[in-house]
Design a protein around this motif. Structure first.
Motif, PDB file in Angstrom:
ATOM      1  N   ASN A  91       5.188  24.398  -1.730  1.00  0.00           N
ATOM      2  CA  ASN A  91       5.961  23.770  -2.796  1.00  0.00           C
ATOM      3  C   ASN A  91       6.305  22.317  -2.462  1.00  0.00           C
ATOM      4  OD1 ASN A  91       9.060  23.260  -3.834  1.00  0.00           O
ATOM      5  ND2 ASN A  91       7.782  24.248  -5.380  1.00  0.00           N
ATOM      6  N   SER A 165       5.108  28.524  -7.020  1.00  0.00           N
ATOM      7  CA  SER A 165       5.411  28.576  -5.588  1.00  0.00           C
ATOM      8  C   SER A 165       6.912  28.713  -5.351  1.00  0.00           C
ATOM      9  CB  SER A 165       4.864  27.333  -4.870  1.00  0.00           C
ATOM     10  OG  SER A 165       5.493  26.151  -5.342  1.00  0.00           O
ATOM     11  N   PHE A 166       7.721  27.972  -6.122  1.00  0.00           N
ATOM     12  CA  PHE A 166       9.166  28.065  -5.918  1.00  0.00           C
ATOM     13  C   PHE A 166       9.764  29.295  -6.591  1.00  0.00           C
ATOM     14  CE2 PHE A 166      13.669  26.741  -6.165  1.00  0.00           C
ATOM     15  CZ  PHE A 166      13.852  26.390  -4.835  1.00  0.00           C
TER      16      PHE A 166
END
Length: 298
Positions: A91, A165-166
């Motif tokens: 990220n 991703s986060f």
């Protein structure tokens, strides 16, 4: 308005991250990987120092607690912690690249999508329940994102990757609640360092000599890395992932304001409409807290 410590922690973390570009943008002449390398290495050293010399008792308690867990519990905790480290490093690289080589608004858009993905993933994976008002909030967010992404399909694809991703990081760490949050974060930083060390000799540039680089890097590590990440993980102890995700919208709102007022980026009427919808969605999602309704889900 009654706001508990978990809500305040999450809100504070995203407000801090909203101003990240102020420290990052002056480093645009440096390669994204170099910023990532030095950020992770310095953060790891600082957190290890704090853990080993200032928080010995807390570390010792967690070590003893690990020994008391069953084999399956240990495996689950280790897996979630390791996955978190990998997701963080992915990220960070994507976000730094977007800030310095695409545009501030493109990076902001990733965090426009992230709360929606987090909320939906939390609903299906963690079985977190949402009220009708909260689903309405999600719908407004979706509409806003469609407006912003119109005519920018490639940017949308890139933003979705950053957002996922986060979002998966938040989801995974919501379940990773057995240990002290600072210790978990320290281990994840060690993992992140291990992941990027093999790439450092080949992909790093010349060692920076300007003092400004190291001053800004220290600010990035302490103010925009360690503090907000700890606040975020702490908030997940007492809040649903979906609630934390929606509060994330304070981040792109601040980015948008900075892009317009400070960095003088050009905006369109559609962007203004979209961000107004986002602001409205935050209010609707948190209507129980904002309007003192009972049975607040945290």
């Amino acid at each position: 308005m009654q706001i508990n410590k978990y809500y305040l922690s999450a809100f504070s973390a995203f407000i801090i991250w909203g101003f990240f570009s102020l420290a990052l943008k002056p480093l645009h002449d440096y390669p994204s990987l170099d910023i990532l390398f030095y950020r992770v290495f310095l953060a790891t050293v600082l957190m290890l120092f704090i853990s080993l010399f200032l928080r010995k008792k807390v570390v010792s308690n967690d070590i003893q607690f690990i020994k008391s867990l069953t084999k399956s519990q240990r495996k689950k905790a280790f897996f979630l912690t390791i996955v978190g480290g990998f997701l963080l490093i992915l990220n960070w690289f994507l976000f730094i690249y977007a800030i310095n080589h695409v545009s501030l608004q493109s990076a902001s858009f990733a965090y426009m999508i992230c709360p929606i993905l987090t909320t939906i993933l939390a609903f299906f994976i963690l079985k977190e329940k949402l009220s009708k008002w909260q689903w309405l909030s999600v719908l407004l967010c979706v509409i806003s994102c469609f407006i912003l992404s119109y005519g920018h399909l490639l940017d949308l694809i890139y933003s979705v990757t950053i957002a996922l991703s986060f979002a998966f990081y938040l989801i995974s760490q919501r379940k990773n609640s057995l240990f002290d949050r600072f210790n978990v974060l320290t281990v994840q930083m060690i993992i992140a360092s291990i992941v990027i060390i093999p790439f450092f000799p080949k992909y790093s540039g010349d060692v920076p000599t300007a003092s400004l680089f190291y001053i800004l890097l220290l600010i990035i590590v302490v103010v925009f890395t360690i503090i907000p990440l700890f606040l975020n993980l702490y908030a997940l102890k007492g809040m649903n992932s979906s609630a934390v995700g929606i509060l994330m919208y304070t981040n792109p709102l601040i980015h948008f304001i900075l892009a317009v007022l400070y960095f003088k980026e050009h905006i369109h009427a559609t962007q203004i409409v979209s961000y107004i919808l986002i602001l409205l969605s935050i209010v609707i999602f948190n209507e129980k807290i904002l309007f003192k309704r009972k049975s607040v889900d945290v």
